[in-house]
Design a protein around this motif. Structure first.
Motif, mmCIF file in Angstrom:
data_model
loop_
_atom_site.group_PDB
_atom_site.id
_atom_site.type_symbol
_atom_site.label_atom_id
_atom_site.label_comp_id
_atom_site.label_asym_id
_atom_site.label_seq_id
_atom_site.Cartn_x
_atom_site.Cartn_y
_atom_site.Cartn_z
ATOM 1 N N GLU A 1 -1.359 -4.790 -3.100
ATOM 2 C CA GLU A 1 -1.901 -5.968 -4.219
ATOM 3 C C GLU A 1 -2.131 -7.556 -3.263
ATOM 4 O O GLU A 1 -1.226 -7.331 -2.172
ATOM 5 C CB GLU A 1 -0.659 -6.404 -4.616
ATOM 6 C CG GLU A 1 -0.417 -5.430 -5.482
ATOM 7 C CD GLU A 1 0.690 -5.652 -7.294
ATOM 8 O OE1 GLU A 1 -0.340 -5.419 -8.372
ATOM 9 O OE2 GLU A 1 1.002 -5.992 -6.867
ATOM 10 N N THR B 1 -5.254 -6.562 -8.284
ATOM 11 C CA THR B 1 -5.388 -5.371 -7.400
ATOM 12 C C THR B 1 -6.365 -5.670 -7.202
ATOM 13 O O THR B 1 -7.614 -6.457 -7.615
ATOM 14 C CB THR B 1 -5.492 -4.206 -8.381
ATOM 15 O OG1 THR B 1 -4.860 -4.303 -9.102
ATOM 16 C CG2 THR B 1 -6.256 -3.273 -7.701
ATOM 17 N N TRP B 2 -7.113 -5.519 -5.696
ATOM 18 C CA TRP B 2 -8.483 -6.182 -5.175
ATOM 19 C C TRP B 2 -9.366 -5.304 -4.172
ATOM 20 O O TRP B 2 -8.543 -4.836 -3.490
ATOM 21 C CB TRP B 2 -8.338 -7.234 -4.420
ATOM 22 C CG TRP B 2 -9.240 -8.162 -4.357
ATOM 23 C CD1 TRP B 2 -10.450 -7.976 -3.221
ATOM 24 C CD2 TRP B 2 -10.107 -8.754 -5.204
ATOM 25 N NE1 TRP B 2 -11.571 -9.784 -3.697
ATOM 26 C CE2 TRP B 2 -11.119 -9.746 -4.796
ATOM 27 C CE3 TRP B 2 -9.451 -9.619 -6.519
ATOM 28 C CZ2 TRP B 2 -11.762 -10.989 -5.634
ATOM 29 C CZ3 TRP B 2 -10.131 -10.488 -7.214
ATOM 30 C CH2 TRP B 2 -11.123 -11.076 -6.353
ATOM 31 N N SER C 1 0.892 -1.582 0.122
ATOM 32 C CA SER C 1 0.262 0.015 -0.002
ATOM 33 C C SER C 1 1.243 1.133 -0.325
ATOM 34 O O SER C 1 0.672 2.762 -0.225
ATOM 35 C CB SER C 1 -0.809 0.683 1.292
ATOM 36 O OG SER C 1 0.054 -0.230 2.361
ATOM 37 N N GLU D 1 -5.953 -11.453 0.702
ATOM 38 C CA GLU D 1 -5.723 -10.266 1.074
ATOM 39 C C GLU D 1 -4.293 -9.649 2.336
ATOM 40 O O GLU D 1 -5.245 -10.346 3.539
ATOM 41 C CB GLU D 1 -7.436 -9.426 0.928
ATOM 42 C CG GLU D 1 -7.953 -10.262 -0.317
ATOM 43 C CD GLU D 1 -9.114 -10.071 0.210
ATOM 44 O OE1 GLU D 1 -9.876 -8.564 0.127
ATOM 45 O OE2 GLU D 1 -9.638 -10.693 0.524
#
Length: 387
Positions: free
Chosen positions: A214, A207-208, A151, A228
């Motif tokens: 990621e 990308t989620w 991030s 995640e």
């Protein structure tokens, strides 16, 4: 009677408006190297800082790169371990316009105790000369690696073994899927991403929504799982039920996502799993092709300029229908991904795919395919020359 390869088409049980016909695919093959030992893995990144993406290849006993656009071959390393190299990752992680490179080696999938190696490479001032390798921590059966963006814009190296430590017949302890945080000229600290899978073959950094940086889709014996980063831990979510060997995230004509897979491990089926907010995406599973032999490469990209993705798949042994190896391209014929057809044969029996990557090598906005062949011992660029 022998099954026909054309058309490979699966229709939905619900009638949907047909999509417009897709334009022809036009790929021109250029062989960059015809003398590989195996061609275990490829990566695409700018190695020399000239603004053009170069090709990095990890072969059995050396790591090399090919300079864009003349494709001159330069050796980065010789043999780093007694056993073969197996994977490579390249990415500009420090924003100096020149890629950092890591290599996985000491490949022996049958040794779940002592095999495996991970190396970070340090570049000389002249990047056409040999690089310096530093051994990092490893788990047994190191198999796949990729840089993953966090991030804060930094990257870590994700390294996925094939088996868990001391496993027998894919049973035992879970695989220690680790992240490595790069530190200049020293050992890289590691952290655990997941330790619950058995027989994991490949993964895709994606990308989620909601993930910090990621996320990662992992293809394994237990199906595809999404991992995640939620800040305090990596959260796993099962996305598909059948075991799989390859996985890629893509976009459907209606704008929704899909998870493409090759099933099972070293499998024969090319599968699309359209997005399913109500549960497992494999509830909407569509088989595009069931005639591969050791499917070993998969990608989702817009090769035809349609505004949505198509699927390419490669395999490495002669298939039971055509008795050939190669690469095939599939297009959706329904906007929701419920129906597909074989649209083009990109390679007809000259590429026994061990790995391929997709990237725009010449800056024209059209993605190329960069493939390495195992039995065929070659590296080929398939130039996208559609109108």
């Amino acid at each position: 009677m022998r099954a026909s390869l054309l058309p490979l088409l699966l229709a939905s049980s619900t009638a949907l408006p047909a999509l417009p016909a897709s334009p022809p695919a036009a790929f021109r093959a250029q062989t960059l190297d015809a003398k590989l030992q195996i061609g275990y893995g490829v990566a695409v990144a700018d190695i020399d800082g000239d603004g053009k993406p170069d090709i990095v290849l990890v072969d059995a006993k050396e790591t090399v790169w090919y300079r864009n656009p003349d494709w001159t071959k330069h050796r980065m390393t010789g043999a780093l371990t007694k056993l073969d190299h197996v994977c490579v990752a390249a990415c500009d992680i420090d924003h100096d316009r020149k890629a950092e490179v890591a290599v996985g080696a000491e490949w022996n999938p049958g040794d779940t105790k002592t095999s495996g190696a991970v190396f970070s490479l340090s570049a000389p001032a002249d990047r056409t000369l040999e690089w310096t390798a530093t051994r990092q921590h490893h788990e047994p059966t190191v198999h796949r690696m990729s840089w993953v963006k966090e991030s804060d814009g930094k990257h870590f190296l994700a390294v996925l073994p094939l088996h868990g430590c001391n496993n027998v017949n894919t049973e035992g302890d879970g695989i220690r899927f680790l992240g490595y945080r790069p530190e200049p000229d020293q050992k890289w600290p590691t952290f655990l991403i997941n330790d619950q899978f058995h027989l994991a073959h490949n993964f895709d950094a994606v990308t989620w929504p909601g993930a910090q940086g990621e996320a990662v889709l992992v293809a394994c014996k237990e199906g595809v799982h999404l991992l995640e980063n939620r800040g305090d831990a990596w959260k796993p979510t099962r996305m598909t039920e059948p075991g799989s060997g390859e996985v890629r995230l893509g976009k459907l004509p209606d704008g929704r996502r899909m998870i493409a897979t090759i099933e099972p491990f070293h499998g024969h089926e090319v599968v699309v799993n359209p997005e399913n907010p109500a549960g497992l995406w494999s509830a909407k599973r569509v088989v595009l092709d069931a005639t591969l032999a050791e499917g070993h490469a998969l990608a989702a990209a817009d090769f035809l300029g349609l505004g949505h993705d198509q699927i390419i798949a490669g395999w490495r042994k002669p298939d039971p229908v055509s008795r050939k190896v190669g690469i095939r391209l599939y297009v959706p014929t329904a906007a929701d991904g419920s129906a597909w057809k074989l649209h083009a044969v990109v390679d007809d029996n000259t590429m026994a795919c061990e790995d391929f990557k997709v990237a725009d090598l010449d800056g024209d906005g059209k993605p190329e395919i960069i493939a390495a062949g195992r039995a065929t011992k070659n590296l080929i660029v398939y130039w996208n020359e559609r109108d």
